[in-house]
Design an enzyme around this catalytic site. Structure first.
Site, mmCIF file in Angstrom:
data_model
loop_
_atom_site.group_PDB
_atom_site.id
_atom_site.type_symbol
_atom_site.label_atom_id
_atom_site.label_comp_id
_atom_site.label_asym_id
_atom_site.label_seq_id
_atom_site.Cartn_x
_atom_site.Cartn_y
_atom_site.Cartn_z
ATOM 1 N N LYS A 16 0.836 -1.203 0.000
ATOM 2 C CA LYS A 16 0.000 0.000 0.000
ATOM 3 C C LYS A 16 0.870 1.253 0.000
ATOM 4 O O LYS A 16 0.606 2.206 -0.717
ATOM 5 C CB LYS A 16 -0.882 0.030 1.259
ATOM 6 C CG LYS A 16 -2.209 -0.628 1.129
ATOM 7 C CD LYS A 16 -3.117 -0.050 2.200
ATOM 8 C CE LYS A 16 -3.718 -1.099 3.069
ATOM 9 N NZ LYS A 16 -4.599 -0.535 4.100
ATOM 10 N N ASP A 68 -9.056 2.492 5.295
ATOM 11 C CA ASP A 68 -9.572 1.145 5.491
ATOM 12 C C ASP A 68 -10.299 0.788 4.219
ATOM 13 O O ASP A 68 -10.951 1.638 3.600
ATOM 14 C CB ASP A 68 -10.494 1.041 6.707
ATOM 15 C CG ASP A 68 -10.652 -0.412 7.169
ATOM 16 O OD1 ASP A 68 -9.761 -1.241 6.875
ATOM 17 O OD2 ASP A 68 -11.665 -0.725 7.815
ATOM 18 N N GLY A 95 -3.935 -9.030 -1.513
ATOM 19 C CA GLY A 95 -5.314 -9.174 -1.021
ATOM 20 C C GLY A 95 -6.173 -9.975 -1.981
ATOM 21 O O GLY A 95 -5.795 -11.058 -2.420
ATOM 22 N N ASP A 116 -6.948 -9.135 -5.032
ATOM 23 C CA ASP A 116 -6.693 -8.723 -6.415
ATOM 24 C C ASP A 116 -6.833 -9.849 -7.450
ATOM 25 O O ASP A 116 -7.385 -9.617 -8.526
ATOM 26 C CB ASP A 116 -5.311 -8.078 -6.546
ATOM 27 C CG ASP A 116 -5.268 -6.672 -5.968
ATOM 28 O OD1 ASP A 116 -6.303 -6.184 -5.476
ATOM 29 O OD2 ASP A 116 -4.176 -6.054 -6.001
#
Length: 192
Positions: free
Chosen positions: A12, A68, A149, A151
């Protein structure tokens, strides 16, 4: 300007750093020596983003933003939503989370889903919220090696490939986090 991104997720951090203007020095939790486990106890994405941003601002006195993100699947009544990171239980594991989603949608034709990101920015004593939504669908199996994640099982609207098959540049243009970060960046440029 120094700005803390309240995350330990290096993926991230790298994704966001590429999008910020050069005059902003992005710091991670590690950079400010915050090794605390900030509990995300809210029932909404916005609530969790506020908890994290407020914790850093109050304890470390830094301008800060936190996000988030949740995957919201229509056929699962919006699940996993705020529980996306630990959907299959603790310890959180992307592989197990994806498998749980694929199992729950097995045989279902309605696979509409969206990723939603909420960002909370604490800047000079004021709080600002930004959000981004990327609509798409859940694939029947994993596709691609990039990303993180969910993806590999999420295909954004208008594309014939998963997030995990896109370059980070392609993904940032259409992704939920990319859209929310773009709003944050535009805001930061407007006050500069």
């Amino acid at each position: 300007m120094k700005l803390v991104f309240a995350t330990n997720n290096l993926n991230k951090l790298a994704e966001v750093q590429k999008m910020l203007p050069n005059n902003i020095e992005l710091l991670s939790l590690k950079d400010i020596e915050c090794f605390d486990d900030i509990e995300e106890t809210a029932t909404t994405l916005e609530g969790n983003a506020k908890i994290k941003a407020n914790y850093i601002t109050q304890k470390f006195s830094f301008n800060c933003f936190a996000d988030d993100t949740g995957l919201e699947i229509e056929n699962l009544n919006g699940a996993p939503g705020v529980y996306s990171a630990r959907y299959a239980g603790e310890p959180s594991n992307s592989e197990n989370n994806m498998q749980k989603v694929l199992t729950e949608l097995n045989g279902k034709t309605d696979r509409k889903a969206q990723f939603r990101t909420s960002i909370c920015l604490n800047l000079n004593g004021k709080q600002f919220l930004f959000d981004g939504i990327c609509k798409g669908a859940i694939l029947t199996q994993k596709q691609g090696e990039k990303g993180f994640g969910y993806d590999p099982i999420f295909k954004p609207e208008g594309f014939n490939k998963s997030f995990a098959e896109m370059t980070s540049e392609e993904k940032n243009i259409v992704s939920h986090r990319g859209l929310a970060i773009q709003k944050l960046v535009e805001f930061l440029k407007s006050i500069d």
